[in-house]
Scaffold this motif. Structure first.
Motif, mmCIF file in Angstrom:
data_model
loop_
_atom_site.group_PDB
_atom_site.id
_atom_site.type_symbol
_atom_site.label_atom_id
_atom_site.label_comp_id
_atom_site.label_asym_id
_atom_site.label_seq_id
_atom_site.Cartn_x
_atom_site.Cartn_y
_atom_site.Cartn_z
ATOM 1 N N ARG A 48 9.740 -2.367 10.181
ATOM 2 C CA ARG A 48 8.271 -1.725 10.147
ATOM 3 C C ARG A 48 7.384 -2.907 9.782
ATOM 4 N NH1 ARG A 48 8.806 4.173 6.950
ATOM 5 N NH2 ARG A 48 9.674 5.137 8.715
ATOM 6 N N GLN A 49 7.647 -3.868 8.551
ATOM 7 C CA GLN A 49 6.837 -4.707 8.334
ATOM 8 C C GLN A 49 6.625 -5.986 9.163
ATOM 9 O OE1 GLN A 49 6.169 -2.880 5.680
ATOM 10 N NE2 GLN A 49 5.528 -4.735 4.779
ATOM 11 N N TYR A 50 7.413 -6.009 10.004
ATOM 12 C CA TYR A 50 7.383 -7.235 11.178
ATOM 13 C C TYR A 50 6.258 -6.765 12.277
ATOM 14 C CZ TYR A 50 8.482 -9.907 15.442
ATOM 15 O OH TYR A 50 8.316 -10.493 16.681
ATOM 16 N N HIS A 51 6.422 -5.525 12.559
ATOM 17 C CA HIS A 51 5.682 -4.790 13.419
ATOM 18 C C HIS A 51 4.214 -5.034 13.096
ATOM 19 C CE1 HIS A 51 8.982 -3.795 15.916
ATOM 20 N NE2 HIS A 51 8.424 -3.489 16.785
ATOM 21 N N LEU A 67 10.778 6.835 3.204
ATOM 22 C CA LEU A 67 11.782 5.703 3.136
ATOM 23 C C LEU A 67 12.230 5.265 2.018
ATOM 24 C CD1 LEU A 67 13.321 3.810 5.175
ATOM 25 C CD2 LEU A 67 11.341 2.170 5.044
ATOM 26 N N VAL A 68 11.301 5.197 0.728
ATOM 27 C CA VAL A 68 11.726 4.690 -0.382
ATOM 28 C C VAL A 68 12.756 5.722 -1.111
ATOM 29 C CG1 VAL A 68 9.821 6.224 -1.573
ATOM 30 C CG2 VAL A 68 10.686 4.067 -2.616
ATOM 31 N N TYR A 69 12.837 6.838 -0.785
ATOM 32 C CA TYR A 69 13.888 7.546 -1.284
ATOM 33 C C TYR A 69 15.318 7.007 -1.008
ATOM 34 C CZ TYR A 69 17.052 11.506 -1.559
ATOM 35 O OH TYR A 69 18.452 12.302 -1.950
ATOM 36 N N TRP A 103 7.965 -1.856 -5.487
ATOM 37 C CA TRP A 103 7.642 -3.298 -4.738
ATOM 38 C C TRP A 103 7.539 -3.130 -3.330
ATOM 39 C CZ3 TRP A 103 11.251 -3.263 -0.904
ATOM 40 C CH2 TRP A 103 12.371 -2.755 -1.101
ATOM 41 N N MET A 104 7.701 -1.675 -3.010
ATOM 42 C CA MET A 104 7.573 -1.518 -1.375
ATOM 43 C C MET A 104 5.978 -1.404 -1.121
ATOM 44 S SD MET A 104 10.711 1.457 -0.451
ATOM 45 C CE MET A 104 9.941 1.396 1.163
ATOM 46 N N GLU A 105 5.710 -2.110 -0.007
ATOM 47 C CA GLU A 105 4.274 -2.026 0.412
ATOM 48 C C GLU A 105 3.839 -0.801 1.182
ATOM 49 O OE1 GLU A 105 3.211 -5.235 2.672
ATOM 50 O OE2 GLU A 105 4.248 -6.665 1.391
ATOM 51 N N ASP A 106 2.581 -0.405 1.086
ATOM 52 C CA ASP A 106 2.164 0.715 1.889
ATOM 53 C C ASP A 106 2.634 2.024 1.240
ATOM 54 O OD1 ASP A 106 0.729 -1.095 3.690
ATOM 55 O OD2 ASP A 106 2.593 -1.162 4.735
ATOM 56 N N LEU A 107 2.901 2.116 0.086
ATOM 57 C CA LEU A 107 3.362 3.335 -0.537
ATOM 58 C C LEU A 107 2.286 4.435 -0.551
ATOM 59 C CD1 LEU A 107 5.378 2.259 -3.224
ATOM 60 C CD2 LEU A 107 6.212 3.224 -1.294
ATOM 61 N N GLU A 108 2.461 5.537 0.094
ATOM 62 C CA GLU A 108 1.467 6.611 -0.078
ATOM 63 C C GLU A 108 1.634 7.689 -1.117
ATOM 64 O OE1 GLU A 108 1.554 8.379 3.818
ATOM 65 O OE2 GLU A 108 0.546 6.724 4.941
ATOM 66 N N VAL A 114 8.116 10.061 -5.165
ATOM 67 C CA VAL A 114 9.531 9.650 -5.191
ATOM 68 C C VAL A 114 9.789 8.562 -6.214
ATOM 69 C CG1 VAL A 114 11.419 8.866 -3.852
ATOM 70 C CG2 VAL A 114 9.817 10.543 -2.973
ATOM 71 N N VAL A 115 9.006 7.655 -6.306
ATOM 72 C CA VAL A 115 8.824 6.611 -7.083
ATOM 73 C C VAL A 115 9.204 7.035 -8.533
ATOM 74 C CG1 VAL A 115 8.060 4.352 -8.152
ATOM 75 C CG2 VAL A 115 8.258 4.705 -5.548
#
Length: 275
Positions: A48-51, A67-69, A103-108, A114-115
């Protein structure tokens, strides 16, 4: 693990495999499967980060949860496996990993929730690991934490009983403190709480045996056997059978009758399955 293999894996199926391995206390399998889950979701995240960096459309992956879950769950399960094997320092390292998933990017908003949930689990599990590893001065603080977080009482009391057995503590007053909540344990129906309740009954039986409350220990052992049978966990059932036999001389005629009835019921179920 090869990328081609990781791409074929479905995180939600891996989660189900992990939950089943936990129920059967197969801790080696738990750690192996948790590592596979981590590798799987790490590949999804990196793709996802590459795209995103290349300004390409983000590939869709069918997931039941954010995904963070899956990152948090993989570390949680690995930590649980280490804890149940007495490897408390390794368990603590896993806890630190899911204590902070920001640390994950684009967290909504859903991701952030979840975090926070994993941050809370890290707090309660760190208490458990610290106490089990010998920091018994934290028990009083842990009890106060449980009083503020009633949903953690069942696993929390299980931790306290294990600590009492390991470090020769008298926790009778703590059990009295939570008597009202303990009465509700029988009503739990989900697999996770049934597993915790089995462990609670088994360790309380050991605790009562230590303090010579032998008939109480027998009754709890039979209840633990019923829960083990309900969960289909043969290892737990054998453990309880051995404990009952060690207590047989202190059992009442009624308790022995109930024990035999449970064994005959298991035998009947086995013979039915063979037909």
């Amino acid at each position: 693990m090869r990328t081609s293999i990781l791409k074929s894996l479905k995180p939600d199926i891996i989660v189900e495999m992990l939950e089943m391995a936990v129920v059967f206390e197969n801790w080696k399998k738990v750690m192996e499967t948790a590592d596979i889950l981590y590798q799987c979701v790490q590949r999804i995240y990196e793709e996802r980060q590459y795209h995103k960096a290349m300004k390409l459309s983000i590939p869709h992956v069918n997931l039941e949860r954010p995904l963070v879950y899956y990152f948090g769950f993989s570390h949680l399960m690995c930590g649980m496996a280490h804890q149940n094997q007495g490897a408390y320092e390794q368990a603590r390292e896993c806890i630190y990993k899911y204590a902070e998933l920001g640390w994950m990017e684009d967290l909504e908003e859903e991701d952030i929730q979840v975090v926070e949930e994993f941050r809370f689990l890290a707090k309660t599990n760190l208490y458990a690991v610290d106490i089990l590893s010998g920091n018994i001065e934290l028990v009083e603080e842990y009890v106060a934490f449980l009083q503020d977080n009633l949903e953690e009482i069942l696993p929390g009391l299980n931790t306290i009983l294990q600590t009492a057995l390991m470090y020769h503590l008298d926790v009778t007053d703590i059990l009295h403190t939570f008597a009202e909540q303990i009465d509700e344990f029988e009503s739990y129906e989900d697999a996770e709480n049934i597993s915790y309740y089995y462990s609670y009954c088994y360790h309380l039986a050991l605790y009562y045996r230590k303090y010579n409350r032998l008939q109480d220990a027998v009754g709890l052992t039979v209840r633990a056997m019923q829960l083990a049978d309900q969960s289909g966990n043969d290892g737990q059932f054998k453990r309880c059978t051995a404990l009952f036999e060690s207590l047989r001389e202190s059992a009442t005629a009624e308790q022995i009758s109930g024990y035999r009835q449970l064994l005959m019921q298991c035998l009947d179920e086995y013979e039915t399955e063979r037909k």
